[in-house]
Design an enzyme around this catalytic site. Structure first.
Site, PDB file in Angstrom:
ATOM      1  N   GLU A 242     -21.005  -2.623   9.303  1.00 53.17           N
ATOM      2  CA  GLU A 242     -21.957  -1.750   9.993  1.00 53.17           C
ATOM      3  C   GLU A 242     -23.086  -2.531  10.646  1.00 53.17           C
ATOM      4  O   GLU A 242     -23.541  -2.179  11.741  1.00 53.17           O
ATOM      5  CB  GLU A 242     -22.531  -0.720   9.004  1.00 53.17           C
ATOM      6  CG  GLU A 242     -21.571   0.365   8.601  1.00 53.17           C
ATOM      7  CD  GLU A 242     -20.592  -0.054   7.528  1.00 53.17           C
ATOM      8  OE1 GLU A 242     -19.683   0.742   7.205  1.00 53.17           O
ATOM      9  OE2 GLU A 242     -20.711  -1.199   7.008  1.00 53.17           O
TER      10      GLU A 242
ATOM     11  N   ARG B 125     -26.431   1.067   5.440  1.00 53.05           N
ATOM     12  CA  ARG B 125     -26.138  -0.362   5.297  1.00 53.05           C
ATOM     13  C   ARG B 125     -26.654  -1.152   6.495  1.00 53.05           C
ATOM     14  O   ARG B 125     -26.701  -2.380   6.449  1.00 53.05           O
ATOM     15  CB  ARG B 125     -24.621  -0.566   5.146  1.00 53.05           C
ATOM     16  CG  ARG B 125     -24.061   0.056   3.882  1.00 53.05           C
ATOM     17  CD  ARG B 125     -22.819  -0.676   3.407  1.00 53.05           C
ATOM     18  NE  ARG B 125     -21.674  -0.464   4.257  1.00 53.05           N
ATOM     19  CZ  ARG B 125     -20.624   0.294   3.932  1.00 53.05           C
ATOM     20  NH1 ARG B 125     -20.609   0.944   2.787  1.00 53.05           N
ATOM     21  NH2 ARG B 125     -19.598   0.408   4.738  1.00 53.05           N
TER      22      ARG B 125
ATOM     23  N   LYS C 195       0.851  -1.191   0.000  1.00 55.57           N
ATOM     24  CA  LYS C 195       0.000   0.000   0.000  1.00 55.57           C
ATOM     25  C   LYS C 195       0.887   1.242   0.000  1.00 55.57           C
ATOM     26  O   LYS C 195       1.842   1.342   0.770  1.00 55.57           O
ATOM     27  CB  LYS C 195      -0.921   0.007   1.220  1.00 55.57           C
ATOM     28  CG  LYS C 195      -2.010   1.071   1.175  1.00 55.57           C
ATOM     29  CD  LYS C 195      -3.085   0.813   2.217  1.00 55.57           C
ATOM     30  CE  LYS C 195      -4.246   1.782   2.046  1.00 55.57           C
ATOM     31  NZ  LYS C 195      -5.382   1.469   2.924  1.00 55.57           N
TER      32      LYS C 195
END
Length: 580
Positions: A331, A359, A246
């Site tokens: 979530e 969500r 990354k």
């Protein structure tokens, strides 16, 4: 060597490049992305880390006949550059001609407009099944990474496609990070697979039924091409586990991976943000107050679904690790987890951006509100904004305000934020959510009462003819409208409703005595929102009601001032409407 990117007009041109040219192309793409993001902000680390993999995918496969679906799509900048949109990364005057995410309206190489997580496998499964029914032979490739595997939909998709009897390629881009640090047992298995170069007996993907390939050199374009060519046109589901870095190629993004996942404009030489706003925010007010409260009450804990940076929780996480739970990009689980904690006398405070709270609708309704467990939910970055279409935070009021047993509060200034947190933590009858505005802190002219009784509005100023009800941060807009009306000879009543989820019928009925017009102002979509409930209450009466807020539509990076004018949300427009 000549600029390689200039040679790329279509993805077919990539296939003409030799090994040295492919590496040069990757370097040029990396420079384009770094330069653009340093000037306008964006997702930096994810995109720098996946450049070689993107080039290799386009070299081996034949997009758009072969179909790529990018999870979240905040790893798709290189893909955009290679599919006819490079000028939006090369030239500053064209930076804003493309969105930050894939968009089926931009290119035939993008099959979905996607900005939320854990969706690629499920979306791609539909493409694969449609292909099988139609009898065509293209490759279907789902690219997933940056923590998306911790989302429930990712598992649902993998679980389903593992039974397919045809081509389905899942690329797991494993850069050892989610948006922040990884959380969840699945990442322990990914770490084991990395450590053993994919040979560990414990293998989640094989357990599900996938063929599995591990690629250690995920930032080596030539190795990637060689390995991907081996699995092209495979006729069974396969997971290709690719280990990448990354932030590859920019030392600050490599060393500070969480900080550079998404970044505002910054100085490339130092890595420091440019024009950083040091003013106090509502998010900081919330965190400071909760930090004070945990010293008073050991039952308070903080829950977050993988986005601590976006919610200003990084410092809290570091200072109070025993009180902080990051559940990953989950979530739904965060809400059910909070409900379970609250049922045992704990005081969980769960944080979500408004764009992500949707969500968890079923869990809020079923797991939390049916059980009336007094968890606290912070709905942050809420309101009309100039955000991308996938990250709009203006749809929460219709959603949250129509679930029974849930109390949704709208603080009008920072004093109300802290007072409402106290009220939410002290009461034990209901789950309570607070709507935390994305706007700057409002300094009101009015002095508000900080005492709360369920569903009781506050009449801040007494007037006649016109009553203005300003919800949350739009109470300050109500003050501006009231000031302008006074100059026209009308002294309106100004009301701070405080409670989005209930109507103060006693106060509303009293307005019928000497008012003929009610104006509601809310920083969100009008349809199904607060104002329509007020209009419904006055329906059988002669009261005229004006509801102001956003239209029910998806907007995409439209400047906020333009939206306010379009929705008649300037004080001048509102006053003009009232006077008519």
């Amino acid at each position: 060597m000549a600029n390689i990117l200039d040679k790329i007009s279509t993805v077919a041109d990539i296939k003409k490049l030799d090994s040295e040219e492919l590496n040069s192309l990757c370097a040029e793409i990396r420079n384009c992305i770094l330069t653009k993001v340093s000037k306008v902000g964006g997702h930096l680390g994810p995109n720098l880390g996946i450049i070689e993999l993107t080039v290799a995918l386009h070299y081996v496969f034949n997009s758009p006949s072969d179909k790529f679906v990018w999870d979240v799509s905040h790893q798709a900048y290189a893909h955009k550059i290679l599919t006819g949109r490079k000028e939006a990364f090369q030239f500053e005057d064209k930076y804003k001609t493309v969105t930050g995410f894939t968009s089926h309206r931009e290119s035939e190489h993008d099959f979905f407009t996607v900005g939320h997580t854990s969706t690629s496998v499920s979306l791609a499964s539909g493409l694969a099944k449609a292909r099988d029914i139609k009898g065509t032979k293209e490759n279907i490739v789902a690219i997933i990474g940056d923590g998306s595997l911790s989302g429930g939909e990712a598992f649902e998709g993998l679980d389903n496609v593992a039974e397919f009897k045809s081509n389905f390629i899942t690329i797991v881009n494993d850069n050892e990070m989610s948006i922040a640090e990884n959380h969840g047992g699945i990442y322990g298995n990914l770490a084991l697979l990395r450590k053993t170069k994919g040979t560990a007996e414990t293998n989640l993907f094989k357990a599900l039924g996938f063929k599995y390939v591990y690629i250690e050199e995920g930032n080596n374009v030539n190795v990637l091409i060689e390995e991907l060519q081996k699995i092209k046109d495979i006729q069974e589901p396969i997971v290709v586990h690719v280990h990448t870095q990354k932030g590859k190629g920019y030392s600050y993004a490599e060393n500070y991976r969480e900080r550079f996942h998404w970044t505002p404009p910054f100085d490339i030489e130092t890595g420091n943000p440019l024009g950083q706003n040091s003013t106090e925010t509502y998010k900081r007010v919330v965190i400071n107050h909760i930090t004070d409260k945990i010293h008073e009450d050991n039952r308070i804990v903080v829950i977050n679904a993988a986005v601590p940076g976006a919610l200003d929780l990084v410092q809290f996480r570091e200072n109070h690790p025993e009180k902080y739970f990051d559940v990953g990009i989950a979530e739904e689980h965060a809400i059910a987890f909070s409900s379970g904690l609250a049922s045992q006398g704990m005081k969980p405070i769960a944080f979500f951006p408004s764009t992500f709270i949707q969500r968890a609708y079923d869990q809020i309704s079923q797991d939390l509100c049916i059980n009336s467990n007094p968890a606290v939910i912070m709905v942050e970055n809420a309101g009309i904004s100039g955000a991308d279409v996938t990250h709009l935070g203006m749809f929460d009021i219709p959603m949250m305000s129509n679930i029974p047993n849930l109390v949704y509060l709208a603080p009008a200034n920072k004093e109300e934020v802290t007072a409402m947190i106290d009220w939410a933590l002290e009461q034990t009858d209901f789950p309570v959510a607070l709507r935390i505005s994305a706007s700057s802190i409002k300094e009101l002219k009015s002095k508000l009462s900080l005492k709360y009784e369920l569903n009781k509005f506050e009449k801040v100023t007494e007037g006649s003819k016109v009553a203005i009800i300003g919800v949350g941060n739009f109470f300050s807009l109500g003050e501006e409208v009231a000031e302008q009306l006074k100059k026209k000879g009308i002294t309106p009543t100004l009301i701070n409703p405080r409670f989005i989820t209930g109507s103060d019928e006693e106060l509303l009925t009293s307005l019928l005595e000497n008012h003929d017009t009610v104006v509601t102002l809310e920083d969100g979509v009008v349809n199904g929102g607060f104002g329509e409930k007020i209009a419904s209450f006055f329906g059988p009466t002669s009261m005229k009601v004006f509801n102001y807020g956003a239209q029910k539509e998806f907007t995409d990076a439209v400047p906020l001032d333009q939206l306010y004018k379009k929705y008649h949300l300037t004080p001048e427009q509102i006053v003009e409407d009232i006077l008519k």
